[in-house]
Design a protein around this motif. Structure first.
Motif, PDB file in Angstrom:
ATOM      1  N   ALA A 138      29.416  26.369  86.553  1.00 13.55           N
ATOM      2  CA  ALA A 138      29.978  27.735  87.124  1.00 13.55           C
ATOM      3  C   ALA A 138      28.899  28.672  87.746  1.00 13.55           C
ATOM      4  N   GLY A 139      27.985  28.498  88.124  1.00 14.17           N
ATOM      5  CA  GLY A 139      26.732  29.702  89.391  1.00 14.17           C
ATOM      6  C   GLY A 139      27.141  30.519  88.246  1.00 14.17           C
ATOM      7  N   HIS A 140      26.975  30.370  87.295  1.00 12.23           N
ATOM      8  CA  HIS A 140      26.552  32.285  86.585  1.00 12.23           C
ATOM      9  C   HIS A 140      25.259  32.442  87.309  1.00 12.23           C
ATOM     10  N   ALA A 141      24.980  33.960  87.193  1.00 10.00           N
ATOM     11  CA  ALA A 141      24.030  34.678  87.765  1.00 10.00           C
ATOM     12  C   ALA A 141      22.672  34.697  86.598  1.00 10.00           C
ATOM     13  N   ASP A 142      23.718  35.089  85.488  1.00 10.53           N
ATOM     14  CA  ASP A 142      22.801  35.400  83.908  1.00 10.53           C
ATOM     15  C   ASP A 142      23.077  34.824  83.047  1.00 10.53           C
ATOM     16  N   VAL A 143      22.492  33.622  83.215  1.00 15.56           N
ATOM     17  CA  VAL A 143      22.286  32.413  81.837  1.00 15.56           C
ATOM     18  C   VAL A 143      20.930  31.657  82.254  1.00 15.56           C
ATOM     19  N   PHE A 144      19.819  32.059  80.957  1.00 10.37           N
ATOM     20  CA  PHE A 144      18.909  31.719  80.876  1.00 10.37           C
ATOM     21  C   PHE A 144      18.915  30.539  79.514  1.00 10.37           C
ATOM     22  N   PRO A 145      18.463  28.944  79.574  1.00  8.78           N
ATOM     23  CA  PRO A 145      18.475  28.011  78.757  1.00  8.78           C
ATOM     24  C   PRO A 145      17.153  28.295  78.232  1.00  8.78           C
ATOM     25  N   ALA A 146      17.260  29.640  77.361  1.00  6.80           N
ATOM     26  CA  ALA A 146      15.569  29.685  76.219  1.00  6.80           C
ATOM     27  C   ALA A 146      15.064  28.519  75.186  1.00  6.80           C
ATOM     28  N   GLY A 147      16.265  27.361  75.232  1.00  9.95           N
ATOM     29  CA  GLY A 147      15.394  26.315  74.370  1.00  9.95           C
ATOM     30  C   GLY A 147      15.601  25.265  75.119  1.00  9.95           C
ATOM     31  N   ASP A 148      15.471  24.868  76.462  1.00 11.30           N
ATOM     32  CA  ASP A 148      14.587  24.616  77.998  1.00 11.30           C
ATOM     33  C   ASP A 148      13.575  24.731  77.629  1.00 11.30           C
ATOM     34  N   VAL A 149      12.988  22.986  77.095  1.00 14.11           N
ATOM     35  CA  VAL A 149      11.353  22.786  77.423  1.00 14.11           C
ATOM     36  C   VAL A 149      10.474  22.963  78.084  1.00 14.11           C
ATOM     37  N   ALA A 150      11.176  23.016  79.064  1.00 13.89           N
ATOM     38  CA  ALA A 150       9.908  23.628  80.711  1.00 13.89           C
ATOM     39  C   ALA A 150       9.990  24.930  81.138  1.00 13.89           C
ATOM     40  N   LEU A 151      11.331  25.174  80.354  1.00 15.37           N
ATOM     41  CA  LEU A 151      10.722  27.014  80.610  1.00 15.37           C
ATOM     42  C   LEU A 151      10.050  27.637  79.930  1.00 15.37           C
ATOM     43  N   GLN A 152       9.651  26.936  78.341  1.00 14.50           N
ATOM     44  CA  GLN A 152       9.049  27.440  77.331  1.00 14.50           C
ATOM     45  C   GLN A 152       7.326  26.855  77.685  1.00 14.50           C
ATOM     46  N   HIS A 153       7.235  25.714  78.127  1.00 13.93           N
ATOM     47  CA  HIS A 153       5.732  26.322  78.893  1.00 13.93           C
ATOM     48  C   HIS A 153       5.880  26.503  80.082  1.00 13.93           C
ATOM     49  N   ALA A 154       6.544  26.881  80.535  1.00 12.77           N
ATOM     50  CA  ALA A 154       6.084  27.327  81.885  1.00 12.77           C
ATOM     51  C   ALA A 154       6.374  28.699  81.707  1.00 12.77           C
ATOM     52  N   TYR A 155       6.319  29.724  80.904  1.00 13.92           N
ATOM     53  CA  TYR A 155       6.830  30.981  80.665  1.00 13.92           C
ATOM     54  C   TYR A 155       5.084  31.131  80.148  1.00 13.92           C
ATOM     55  N   ALA A 156       5.144  29.976  79.011  1.00 14.77           N
ATOM     56  CA  ALA A 156       3.826  30.138  77.998  1.00 14.77           C
ATOM     57  C   ALA A 156       2.200  29.682  79.481  1.00 14.77           C
ATOM     58  N   HIS A 157       2.489  29.526  80.390  1.00 17.56           N
ATOM     59  CA  HIS A 157       1.839  29.111  81.355  1.00 17.56           C
ATOM     60  C   HIS A 157       1.369  30.344  82.304  1.00 17.56           C
ATOM     61  N   ALA A 158       2.640  30.561  82.312  1.00 16.92           N
ATOM     62  CA  ALA A 158       2.201  31.953  83.528  1.00 16.92           C
ATOM     63  C   ALA A 158       1.860  33.620  82.402  1.00 16.92           C
ATOM     64  N   TYR A 159       2.406  33.082  81.636  1.00 22.65           N
ATOM     65  CA  TYR A 159       1.986  34.606  80.398  1.00 22.65           C
ATOM     66  C   TYR A 159       0.489  34.584  79.976  1.00 22.65           C
ATOM     67  N   GLY A 160      -0.427  33.398  79.856  1.00 22.32           N
ATOM     68  CA  GLY A 160      -1.494  33.065  78.959  1.00 22.32           C
ATOM     69  C   GLY A 160      -1.347  33.071  77.908  1.00 22.32           C
TER      70      GLY A 160
END
Length: 214
Positions: free
Chosen positions: A148-170
């Motif tokens: 759909a191309g929605h600009a304001d969607v963030f799949p917070a259940g995504d494992v890769a996003l969870q790992h990336a966030y943890a790494h970026a924010y220490g």
């Protein structure tokens, strides 16, 4: 309703994110260019999201290649006509076979319109999609983000996003989906760009493909 249709949209969203959240500059520098990753809406697009759930990219690619080989073209009607033999040859798990069958039946019965959902508000579209057994929040969000191309969607259940966030924010432990969803609200109305940013960051820091991971 803001959408992401071009790389210019990605650039605009990223620029806005960096102005509002300058700490993301380090993440963006490491991530490099962000991909558009758009696909045409419809059954085939949603089916590809479901195939990719909980398997490696290599496995998903292999299953997808077999699926579109034995059912060509991949439409709801053809999927149902193929039956369990075709689904087994493709390598679909029993759960994915059943989910795709339910989706196909809903589309054929005019109970589910994957094109119309792309025009609806995100929460409304999410509700309709997750009413179909087998479609969870992650599947619905990834479809709405890339099809759909929605600009304001963030799949917070995504494992890769969870790992990336943890790494970026220490952080030593990756957050659960509820925690990350709450945190990501600060990136509205460009959460879809933030998701692309952190997937690219994951790929750069972990040396793995940044395909969404359920």
């Amino acid at each position: 309703m803001r959408r992401i249709d071009t790389l210019d949209d990605i650039a605009e969203g990223l620029a806005d994110l960096l102005r509002a959240h300058p700490e993301l500059a380090v993440v963006a520098e490491k991530a490099g260019p962000l991909p558009l990753r758009r696909s045409a809406p419809g059954f085939e697009s949603l089916a590809s999201v479901i195939v990719s759930q909980q398997v490696s990219k290599a496995s998903a690619d292999s299953i997808w290649k077999r699926l579109i080989g034995v059912i060509d073209p991949l439409t709801p009607e053809n999927y149902l006509a193929g039956g369990e033999e075709a689904w087994r040859i493709a390598g679909l798990s029993r759960a994915k076979q059943a989910t795709l069958a339910r989706i196909s039946q809903s589309i054929v019965a005019s109970e589910l319109d994957l094109f119309d959902l792309c025009e609806r508000p995100i929460e409304e579209a999410m509700q309709v999609m997750t009413n179909v057994k087998g479609i969870g929040p992650w599947t619905a969000e990834v479809y709405l983000l890339f099809s759909a191309g929605h600009a304001d969607v963030f799949p917070a259940g995504d494992v890769a996003l969870q790992h990336a966030y943890a790494h970026a924010y220490g952080e030593s432990v990756r957050p659960d989906s509820k925690t990350l969803k709450t945190f990501a609200e600060r990136w509205s109305p460009w959460r879809g760009v933030a998701a692309r940013l952190f997937w690219a960051y994951y790929a750069a820091t972990r040396g793995r493909d940044a395909t969404p991971v359920a």
